[in-house]
Design an enzyme around this catalytic site. Structure first.
Site, mmCIF file in Angstrom:
data_model
loop_
_atom_site.group_PDB
_atom_site.id
_atom_site.type_symbol
_atom_site.label_atom_id
_atom_site.label_comp_id
_atom_site.label_asym_id
_atom_site.label_seq_id
_atom_site.Cartn_x
_atom_site.Cartn_y
_atom_site.Cartn_z
ATOM 1 N N SER A 265 0.735 -1.440 -0.286
ATOM 2 C CA SER A 265 -0.036 -0.245 -0.076
ATOM 3 C C SER A 265 0.416 1.194 -0.108
ATOM 4 O O SER A 265 1.908 1.487 0.197
ATOM 5 C CB SER A 265 -0.981 -0.040 1.100
ATOM 6 O OG SER A 265 -0.996 1.108 1.517
ATOM 7 N N ARG A 305 -18.925 -2.814 -47.256
ATOM 8 C CA ARG A 305 -18.110 -3.168 -45.518
ATOM 9 C C ARG A 305 -18.851 -1.492 -45.530
ATOM 10 O O ARG A 305 -19.187 -0.940 -46.321
ATOM 11 C CB ARG A 305 -16.371 -2.302 -46.567
ATOM 12 C CG ARG A 305 -16.092 -1.511 -45.089
ATOM 13 C CD ARG A 305 -14.706 -1.196 -46.073
ATOM 14 N NE ARG A 305 -13.839 -2.404 -47.097
ATOM 15 C CZ ARG A 305 -13.229 -1.986 -48.506
ATOM 16 N NH1 ARG A 305 -12.600 -0.338 -47.817
ATOM 17 N NH2 ARG A 305 -13.160 -2.107 -49.242
#
Lengths: 396, 396, 396, 396
Positions: A265, A305
């Site tokens: 931590s 497309r």
């Protein structure tokens, strides 16, 4: 991604990186040149002469045409002699190159993922076998239910990983090339080849050249993309479940499991954070969204497309490839070093003893101890181990 | 769902309805009684005596325990003689019954979907073959690209449907039973059966009784659920793409395609709305979210039964089952009656003639007409037709 | 929804039900008739004569035109005298009626949700105040961090609920009417009203008639829909977090919290399942997907009315409305009866004492006990209570 | 992101980049030092001496603790004299620094987005005003409906952008600081400050120092994050709708609209691809998934800091920030140069003339021409222009 926004991202290495993507696109173009040369169409083209193009240079031109293939082809042509340049990309369309390159990137990612899956399977098989006698409180809806063993818990994790592995292996074996030309008819290739059958042979030759599977054009059928997403998210689901169990088991009040190297931590020296599990769980939380993006794109396909749907696939697939590879490695590490406190498991289960046997009592059976109410736990471990062995044997 | 919020929902009939769900859960309980009776454990139990329980009565008790199995079992027991009641649900857990019942509902939904997929394949094969000579402007990124044929367009739709069909067929063949008991150990069943091997045989017998596949407990491994979601969303993707193309083709300025029976308007008598396509597209827009919900639930699994993730699956699977069945039927109808204006296709393509041939011109080839620049269109149609024929032959 | 697939659904009562939706659409049509009559345009129309139409009858016709308004209008017209029928729906389009009806359903749902939010706020304020002195181990990343109090935990839950409440109140105050006519120009209304200013007054009069806010046509701008989704999912996020904490706190190894009336099991008499929390968590897991569906629909808007995106909104909004109302009530019940074991909290915190103080030690401060290292916990409780009081005072 | 996978990404510049993120985290740490120094607690600390740390160095340590703050603090400390190092990060937790830094990155992104929104509003107001007389066929469900004007179309786009702008402005004004310490109690800060009121003043001073809003700790209440997601996706929804309309209008068969600088093709010299619209639409397709990821993370919050949910936010917020900024700029460019073919609009509308007037005919009114059936189109344009003017005036 990046290590800052996605801690652990380094594990994905070069996969789906800009450099890898440019290399893959270049490889498709070179492969096609080779096909054309070998077919005698471009006898003077030199496929091995394609230079390495800088990703930033490609990038600078990507917006103008909406994809990076257009600037890449231009940059390559500028740097090649006419004998090669004139055949470069000839007969292909941007989507052929981009889709095939994505498939190459996907293949590399899957290879790495599968290597880590094998590590996971080995570690899980070890856990399942070693802890088949370690009694643990079974938990449902957060509450103690009936006794189980940590061996069966690990076997169940293993079964989940093997389910996912099956899909990944199948996916890996069926990654298709894309060759369709401007609108999926291979018209230009047909002209070049002098006929449609010959055109088909060229397309198949590119597949072979790239180590991909031959395929009919799939410009508008995006199942190869969504199938990749489905298999990767399913694997992340399986790893996420393991992480969730480790996170619960790591809570200090439960303390049955611990990570090999807990994280620290910024302020609290004592903290033993289950960091790998946290990061795996994070990836599993995020993956369904990337996969859903792929399906939404597939469902929005239109014309030969699509007008945006195609483009929405690229980052989502990259995200799944990189976060999948990262989580695969993290899960393998987590499992390889998982610390199991069987004494704590037993003491918790024994303290909950009568609770864990209420089902048995209600049925009128009278197991003398929680160890006597484990049902098929041992056979289920064996079953998972047999599946694992078969997988490891079949794996390359 | 309901017809009001999801027009067309009637097409899904009883699938995943409350009544069907109660019936399925009851069928699992009856099947288990039959297994116990046939194994000689419950010789006096009468599996055929289970009454039909009203869904509303079950519903009234579903919140208290968090699932509908608990009240169903209670209601059934109240209405059965002790000789049957005492064996009802014995050895099972709620999740066994609920998961297996969901699988039965899924199977019914898939059977209906696959029947409509066969109608789609037949219609698409007809379109692909019939219109293989119908020249059409190929379109990419909304703009005219090179010539194609409507036959190839239909063949590409067909290929997408066949891809999806393959997954649906595989899914249909592998729907598993769920039998694990309180925490996946089959402890109670083992006690009843007098041993773990015998317990395994009972579990497999339930699979056989229900027409499901035998399976190890998958309480925490949710791939059977997510795989269903993946296959259904992939099918909806394929249908959505068809709908998108029909919607574009139905625009009055394009007018190449029209729905068999266009929908009307509440105020404009002339409107010819492509309603089926609109509703199919709607389903395809929505499906990725339901599927992602299934994956998020799978990834949140924890313990031997998760604390909310399991419960989040039920409506998502129902949504996919019903909207999938609805869209399957709508797509089949759309395709069976699709109106194709080949004259308009040709006139648009010819008007765009030189544009459609710029690629050819740039390559130095000189097709005399757009019809001469169709590449492998015909072979690709044949290829899709061959796949379709193989599918239709293999289909039950 | 239904009680079987979504236990607890009864709590949402009639909200967004078929009957409520038909009633809301009918109310819009009646409101419009009233507006036309009051403006002197339809002096003989009788807005109060609209019959109640059966949802199933409407449903039967909903697919043909793609929405339920078309059959509803037809059914109403058939049952009305010509003097009213000829003015019914005149000048409106289906979307006007359907969107406005959805807004009426939303309003009803919000009213119920906000009533339960007030219950939540009251309960949470009570918890925060009562337990401000109850020391508890603060937990980060599953591990003990520094001491906190359960009062602050509750105050933090309260702050989350108040954040959500603010958005819900703002949303409730700004629910717009939809009046635009066929393509958002109000052309027909303008013809009827004899001018565009008069047409605008009619539109505003409908808002007033329905108790909605006046608005310019928003056929293609779907922010009113997505804003509803955003506010509801944010509330579900806040409730989900509470449920998560209760689920962890209810684990037998932690045992700091318990539900007022735990749920039972189908086989294990001892089980004390935190059922409300499980069901709330389930709703919170699911809600992001319904909200995302609303955004995807909004982003797919096109033309003056979109071709599927509009239709994809309806079930998603219904899901959020019903599951939001259900979870709101469940959360209120959970909080009102939450059982808090302060002794267990203290004993766990004290047992972890030195761990909880490593930060302090590392900083060189030496709190004598964990109670002396609570920082601003008390002030933060006061702060949340002040916000709660302001909310309760402002609430209707 | 990257230009290769997300063409146009360059427009987002440094926003949410690794360098910007490290700089923002460093700025938070420096700000806190300044607060401590100015309060007389750390009189010898030198906030201006913090070196620039390389992102790659930070990255290398990010996995070990699960976030980049831990290695950043370590690297900074190593390079600072003890007088400053000993006060660095003192009293804060990783989450304070990371969340506050994300908020700084968000602010920068919003500033850029809002600048482009202003460009959009200016362009749209110009279009709406200029084309208020340009008759166009209104379209619903892809079909011609009633006449409208392109001015009203633009005004409707403008209204959508202004709706989104309102949320963005509100968001921009309320970006909170995060200061809570290890578990949200500010215990360490309270110790340092010598009391809880003083601790509160320090927290507020950091807000002021960073230009953020003061706030109570929101470690577990993620509304500041989800609200950012909601506002950004709503903006992308609005831009997506514009792109969709431009894409349809750019189809050669419709040809009412064209992009300022259409994109080219890799093979077809004639192609005039609407690339900006394609890329904007892509972003709008993708955004709902990133936002939903933020909500899923918020809903998975637990404890005083969640075990994975927090970590899942970072990339999603970055994605929304960057793709939002990119799409904002692309939309501004698209609108600023949009080419409008009013002659084509009119000829299409006139050709469809009688169709566009069937509603009017059905109502018994007889507009002489489509220009006479435009209802409130002009007033609605005025209304949007007035809103635009008010927005531009209020904007900084």
């Amino acid at each position: 991604m990046s290590e800052l926004f996605w801690p652990g991202d380094w594990r994905a290495g070069a996969l789906f990186g800009d450099r890898a993507f440019v290399a893959a696109m270049t490889r498709v173009e070179a492969g096609w040149l080779r096909v054309l040369r070998d077919a005698g169409l471009a006898p003077d083209a030199d496929p091995d002469s394609l230079p390495e193009v800088d990703g930033d240079d490609v990038a600078a031109g990507a917006e103008a045409g909406g994809n990076p293939v257009i600037p890449l082809v231009r940059l390559l042509r500028e740097r090649l002699p006419e004998s090669t340049a004139s055949w470069l990309h000839r007969g292909l369309t941007s989507q052929d190159v981009l889709d095939s390159a994505l498939m190459l990137c996907l293949r590399d990612a899957l290879d790495q993922v599968l290597a880590d899956v094998r590590r996971q399977v080995a570690a899980l098989a070890g856990l399942a076998d070693r802890y088949r006698g370690a009694v643990q409180a079974g938990r449902t809806l957060t509450q103690h239910a009936v006794p189980t063993t940590f061996g069966l818990t690990a076997a169940s994790w293993l079964a989940g990983v093997l389910d996912a592995a099956g899909d990944l292996v199948a996916l890996r074996a069926a990654i298709p090339v894309q060759v369709g030309g401007a609108a999926g008819t291979l018209s230009a290739v047909t002209e070049m080849a002098g006929g449609s059958a010959a055109a088909g042979r060229l397309a198949d030759a590119l597949a072979s050249e790239l180590g991909l599977q031959p395929a009919r054009p799939w410009h508008g059928n995006r199942r190869p993309i969504t199938r990749a997403g489905d298999a990767l998210v399913a694997a992340l689901d399986a790893w996420g479940r393991i992480a969730n169990d480790v996170l619960v088991g790591s809570r200090p009040e439960i303390a049955e499991l611990a990570e090999p190297v807990p994280g620290g931590s910024s302020t609290m020296p004592h903290k033993q954070n289950p960091v790998l599990s946290v990061l795996i769980r994070r990836a599993a939380l995020a993956a369904p969204f990337a996969t859903a993006q792929l399906h939404a794109a597939a469902a929005a396909a239109v014309d030969e497309r699509p007008d945006g749907a195609w483009h929405a696939e690229w980052t989502a697939l990259r995200t799944l490839g990189r976060t999948g590879a990262t989580a695969a490695a993290q899960t393998a590490d987590l499992l390889a070093g998982l610390r199991v406190d069987t004494a704590r498991m037993r003491s918790t289960a024994e303290a909950a003893g009568e609770s864990l046997l209420t089902e048995a009592r209600a049925m009128g059976t009278n197991p003398a101890a929680i160890d006597d109410y484990l049902g098929r736990a041992d056979e289920l471990v064996d079953d998972a181990l047999a599946r694992a062995a078969a997988f490891m044997e079949a794996a390359p």
